[in-house]
Design a protein around this motif. Structure first.
Motif, short mmCIF file in Angstrom:
data_model
loop_
_atom_site.label_atom_id
_atom_site.label_comp_id
_atom_site.label_asym_id
_atom_site.label_seq_id
_atom_site.Cartn_x
_atom_site.Cartn_y
_atom_site.Cartn_z
N PRO A 14 -3.11 6.59 -1.66
CA PRO A 14 -3.96 7.06 -0.38
C PRO A 14 -4.25 6.11 0.43
O PRO A 14 -4.36 4.74 0.02
N ARG A 54 -11.17 15.52 -0.03
CA ARG A 54 -10.14 15.41 0.75
C ARG A 54 -10.69 15.60 2.26
O ARG A 54 -10.03 14.80 3.10
N ALA A 79 -10.12 11.14 -0.41
CA ALA A 79 -8.53 11.04 -0.70
C ALA A 79 -8.35 12.57 -1.05
O ALA A 79 -9.06 13.30 -1.42
N ASP A 80 -6.91 12.68 -0.87
CA ASP A 80 -6.17 13.84 -1.55
C ASP A 80 -6.00 13.56 -3.18
O ASP A 80 -5.73 12.44 -3.62
N TRP A 84 -4.20 10.32 -5.40
CA TRP A 84 -5.29 9.60 -6.02
C TRP A 84 -5.30 9.42 -7.69
O TRP A 84 -5.37 8.23 -8.02
#
Length: 214
Positions: A14, A54, A79-80, A84
């Motif tokens: 990320p 996210r 973050a996704d 991550w």
């Protein structure tokens, strides 16, 4: 349904990624505006909680509230979750994962958590005896996940009805006020449970491995 193997080496890190080195930790995936994360960290100062979200708007709302409340045992992350987790977490580092009211993916069942190859990788980051809490207001989602735990993942679990007075997330409050049935699965990782990723160390920002087409 059959589950193919997760390709962890293909995951890109990320943006502005920072690895998590503390052990042990708890992780909430899809933390939204942080209602559960803030409550949990305030009520359990003995635990370190990482709350991953996210959607930027929701993350910013969580971050602002965290700045007001100031829990030093909570770390919001924008973050996704899949890349991550691959890049940030070590094997057997997590005491507990929370996945509360995830997108039920009505048009793409393969993207439901227990149908994804990634779920095996998630299990590798969980300590022996650690737990995953999966909550939903959709009975069919819980039933399918329960069957996957029996047929595919071979994991012990407890199914619970969530009390009408519970208020862990904004979604939970809304669903319960509408009189919907909210349930959760408390999934436990046995001491002797193994995955194919138990020795897989974090990529920590490395470029993903290129895999040639066959």
């Amino acid at each position: 349904m059959p589950i193919r193997q997760f390709q962890a080496q293909r995951m890109r890190a990320p943006r502005d990624f920072q690895p998590i080195d503390s052990t042990p930790i708890c992780v909430e995936i899809g933390a939204g505006k942080g209602k559960h994360a803030l409550l949990f960290s305030a009520n359990h100062p003995e635990f370190q909680l990482i709350a991953v979200e996210r959607t930027r708007e929701k993350f910013v709302a969580m971050q602002k509230q965290h700045q007001l409340e100031g829990q030093n045992n909570l770390t919001p992350i924008h973050a996704d979750a899949l890349p991550w987790v691959v890049h940030a977490l070590h094997p057997a580092q997590v005491q507990q994962f929370f996945i509360l009211y995830p997108n039920p993916e009505p048009h793409n069942p393969a993207q439901r958590w227990l149908n994804m190859p990634f779920f095996e990788f998630l299990l590798s980051r969980l300590q022996s005896g650690g737990q995953i809490t999966l909550a939903s207001n959709i009975p069919e989602y819980i039933e399918e996940a329960q069957q996957q735990l029996i047929d595919v993942w071979k994991l012990p679990f407890v199914k619970e009805r969530i009390a009408e007075t519970s208020a862990r997330t904004h979604f939970e409050i809304k669903y319960l006020e509408r009189g919907e049935l909210c349930q959760q699965l408390i999934i436990t990782k046995p001491v002797d449970y193994t995955t194919r990723f138990d020795d897989f160390q974090p990529l920590q920002g490395k470029q993903p491995t290129e895999v040639s087409a066959e």
